[in-house]
Design an enzyme around this catalytic site. Sequence first.
Site, mmCIF file in Angstrom:
data_model
loop_
_atom_site.group_PDB
_atom_site.id
_atom_site.type_symbol
_atom_site.label_atom_id
_atom_site.label_comp_id
_atom_site.label_asym_id
_atom_site.label_seq_id
_atom_site.Cartn_x
_atom_site.Cartn_y
_atom_site.Cartn_z
ATOM 1 N N ASP A 122 0.816 -1.221 0.000
ATOM 2 C CA ASP A 122 0.000 0.000 0.000
ATOM 3 C C ASP A 122 0.849 1.270 0.000
ATOM 4 O O ASP A 122 0.624 2.185 0.796
ATOM 5 C CB ASP A 122 -0.964 -0.005 1.203
ATOM 6 C CG ASP A 122 -1.889 -1.208 1.200
ATOM 7 O OD1 ASP A 122 -2.072 -1.816 0.133
ATOM 8 O OD2 ASP A 122 -2.433 -1.545 2.269
ATOM 9 N N TYR A 166 1.392 -7.297 -4.301
ATOM 10 C CA TYR A 166 1.205 -8.448 -3.414
ATOM 11 C C TYR A 166 0.016 -9.326 -3.793
ATOM 12 O O TYR A 166 -0.331 -10.246 -3.057
ATOM 13 C CB TYR A 166 1.061 -7.987 -1.960
ATOM 14 C CG TYR A 166 -0.030 -6.971 -1.704
ATOM 15 C CD1 TYR A 166 -1.362 -7.366 -1.574
ATOM 16 C CD2 TYR A 166 0.270 -5.621 -1.572
ATOM 17 C CE1 TYR A 166 -2.358 -6.442 -1.325
ATOM 18 C CE2 TYR A 166 -0.722 -4.693 -1.325
ATOM 19 C CZ TYR A 166 -2.031 -5.104 -1.200
ATOM 20 O OH TYR A 166 -3.025 -4.182 -0.952
ATOM 21 N N TRP A 225 -1.047 -13.965 3.079
ATOM 22 C CA TRP A 225 -1.650 -12.984 4.009
ATOM 23 C C TRP A 225 -3.114 -12.951 3.593
ATOM 24 O O TRP A 225 -3.471 -12.352 2.590
ATOM 25 C CB TRP A 225 -0.958 -11.646 3.826
ATOM 26 C CG TRP A 225 -1.532 -10.466 4.559
ATOM 27 C CD1 TRP A 225 -2.830 -10.042 4.568
ATOM 28 C CD2 TRP A 225 -0.810 -9.515 5.368
ATOM 29 N NE1 TRP A 225 -2.974 -8.910 5.321
ATOM 30 C CE2 TRP A 225 -1.740 -8.559 5.830
ATOM 31 C CE3 TRP A 225 0.520 -9.386 5.732
ATOM 32 C CZ2 TRP A 225 -1.364 -7.490 6.633
ATOM 33 C CZ3 TRP A 225 0.893 -8.318 6.538
ATOM 34 C CH2 TRP A 225 -0.033 -7.381 6.986
ATOM 35 N N ASP A 226 -3.964 -13.618 4.348
ATOM 36 C CA ASP A 226 -5.343 -13.869 3.924
ATOM 37 C C ASP A 226 -6.283 -12.814 4.499
ATOM 38 O O ASP A 226 -6.504 -12.757 5.710
ATOM 39 C CB ASP A 226 -5.776 -15.267 4.363
ATOM 40 C CG ASP A 226 -6.940 -15.788 3.530
ATOM 41 O OD1 ASP A 226 -7.703 -14.954 3.001
ATOM 42 O OD2 ASP A 226 -7.083 -17.015 3.417
ATOM 43 N N ASP A 232 -11.770 -3.835 7.536
ATOM 44 C CA ASP A 232 -11.375 -2.447 7.770
ATOM 45 C C ASP A 232 -11.719 -1.525 6.612
ATOM 46 O O ASP A 232 -11.581 -0.305 6.729
ATOM 47 C CB ASP A 232 -9.880 -2.349 8.092
ATOM 48 C CG ASP A 232 -8.998 -3.032 7.059
ATOM 49 O OD1 ASP A 232 -9.556 -3.584 6.080
ATOM 50 O OD2 ASP A 232 -7.762 -3.032 7.220
ATOM 51 N N ASN A 260 -5.738 -12.288 8.338
ATOM 52 C CA ASN A 260 -5.911 -10.909 8.794
ATOM 53 C C ASN A 260 -7.408 -10.712 9.034
ATOM 54 O O ASN A 260 -8.164 -10.531 8.082
ATOM 55 C CB ASN A 260 -5.400 -9.940 7.725
ATOM 56 C CG ASN A 260 -5.498 -8.487 8.155
ATOM 57 O OD1 ASN A 260 -5.403 -8.165 9.334
ATOM 58 N ND2 ASN A 260 -5.707 -7.601 7.194
#
Length: 808
Positions: A122, A166, A225-226, A232, A260
């Site tokens: 990001d 990513y 990274w799931d 959010d 996550n």
Amino acid sequence: MEEKKQFLCGVVEGFYGRPWSMDQRKVLFQWMQHWGLNTYLYGPKDDLKHRLLWREVYSPEEEGQLRTLIVEAQSRGLRFVYALSPGQDIVFSSSCDLTLLKRKLRQVSDLGCQAFAILFDDIDHSMCQADSEAFTSFAHAQVTVTNEIYRFLGEPPVFLFCPTEYCGSLCSPSVSKSPYLQTVGEDLLPNITVIWTGSKVISRKLSLESLAEVESVLQRPPLIWDNLHANDYDSRRLFLGPFKGREPQLKNHLRGLLLNPNCEFEANYIPLHTLGSWHRAGKEDTKDEECEYCPDRALSAALKDWMEELNQPLQAGRQNTRTDQRASVPTSHCKTPDRSDCPSTFRGTSTVAKLPVFPLNSSSPPSSPTKVSGEREGREWEKRKSYQSCQPIQQPPGTKPGAPAAGGRGQKAQVRGLCGGKGLLSESQVRLLVGLHYLPHEHGPSAQKLLQDLTWLKTNCQLVSTNSKKAAPQKVDEWRGRASRFLSLCEDIAQLHCSVVGGNNRAVLYDLYPYVWDLRNTALVAKAFICWLDGRVLSDSSALGSWRNCFQWCGKTTGADQLGVESEPWAFKGGVSGEVQMLLPVGSSSELFTHPPPLFPTTRLYNIRPYHSKDKVELYRMVRQLHLRTQGGPESSAAHPDVIGDRCLGPCLALCPEYSFILEDELGVCGCVLGILDVRSFAKRCQASWIPAMRDKYPPKMNGTHPNTQDLIQLMEEDQGEYPDSLLYHFPSQLRLDALPELVDISISRTLLTALLTALKANGSQGVFCEVQPTDRQRLEFLTKLGFLEILRGEARSREGVVLGRLL
């Protein structure tokens, strides 16, 4: 070597928003230990010293807290991975920045941490001039710094690197042809693991083919990274469904998988419980039923354990009310975690205050009322103030949708069960809760049913329109039968809200309340709208509008249909609440549905329904009491108690009752909103019928008539004056809203207002206004709190009254 080969499975605290508290992390470690998870990655985006202020070292106090957390994780057999995100402003070619980066990670290493991650997600791809001169590409700059840090830390067995590209959708031009990923695969040291989220930022499924492609480019198996349960990106969505869309066989092609999850800690019991089941599937020491992972079976097992957790007397922040109470109760042999009193986060610059501990099991405190004359009214208000129980209002069996429930205030409504005070959530309620907040790409059964029925009822509303041709009786019965089931589901949602607020577990309440409250309010509007459709929506034979001509007033597809497989979930926000909203006539007016939850929630149940003639007595009594509170002093005319109601409500109830809605609670009527679809034609009808009727009812020379009564009668005639064309052009409809001041939860009045707006919009109105006298400051303030006010273009005043409006 064994550490390097172990499949890393666990949790990444990597969301945007308030980081979890120290106590919550300790409970998390206990959950992970019991469910067989082995890795925790610390990387909350809003920890200032993780991302924004990454150069700053931790203070001695923060060091102590971080050391405690690392030791706690390691004591439970978990690998603690510390992540740093320097990518927003690091100068890769700067020796100073590199020294600061080493200093920060050395500090954490000295605290006992043995696993690290460098995150470049990001961020902007551009480089400063110095970096452009020093490196051949952005990827080259990142890889060079990462390799040096890895060597500086002694080549730890677990070292993770998150690339800027990513996921598949961020790769340019594609995964296999991305120069960025090719550089990473070729130049990054082989024992550094690369983080990947799948084909999307939030991937619906992970396929073996897509993972094989990225593994080939990166020249190593990635770590996932799931973001499946991350919420959010949407303040109205929560994900309580099971871990799904990832076959256990994928583990053979991955370095690991870290989930996550939801920002709200207590919402992650089922996601993490089912992740543990997924991780155990296929292992040699697992039971037969765990050899193959089944999301539905895993969900049932998680629900069974969560039921006990939900009904524990836990306070907000996870402090237990009983020292011997278990914090996690999947089985009886769980250990109790250390519950040292720690700050909510080890950030020294935390800007988020703790939530206040408010009395969630009681009704909202009423405002101080002005003294009301008359013993009957006095007893009524005292009764309302002292009333604490909660009895849901339900339609009597056999009545058509929209029929009134109870008569006067104080009468007992039909009940399904009490919800006042502390109580237990039933299994059916928990399944309803999960079904309504399932997964980002998939709704649970209850949400699917809610949306399907609402769509069908809206699409077929011509069957029960007020002036359509006679429909086949069996079709009408089908519509009303389906409407009855839809209303029952809406009532279950209201009862769920009540049970969550009145439940034992305050920790769960704090995390789930905004979501069940939001859905409760949306369901109240939808329920009132379906009740209103029966016999009130105009058919295609009407000159004012028609259900066909006005079909644009609601969406034709759900958010899941609009998204498709290729879209990210944030393309359509709001979850089930947002989709129900879009199926309503005022669905595009998002500001009507976005308002903060009340500080003092209540377990009291509310109902919104169309007006019935039996409600007139209660409405007149309510507005008379409100008038006496506002004006003060004795009642104007004991001989004519209806004069205030006749002026305020009478014309609408007599001439256009189809645009009147009632708000009621366990005691009966507590608010109302009245609407006029076409003000011009309504004014003509008033002059022709209503005003003459009032002159006959209140003759000017009647003996004993109080002067104040004569003033009100005169005002009745003045109320029907003409409005300027500049006003009615944009706002052809009018409304009046009244609610008891005890309704501290302003969202209930706002929801009542929204119910009327759906009806007006459905029958063709494009704008509505409300006239308020300058002296009526209480009403003006009330409408301001509702967020109703919008200064009109053109004429903003009429006959010394302030006219306020909103475009539909």
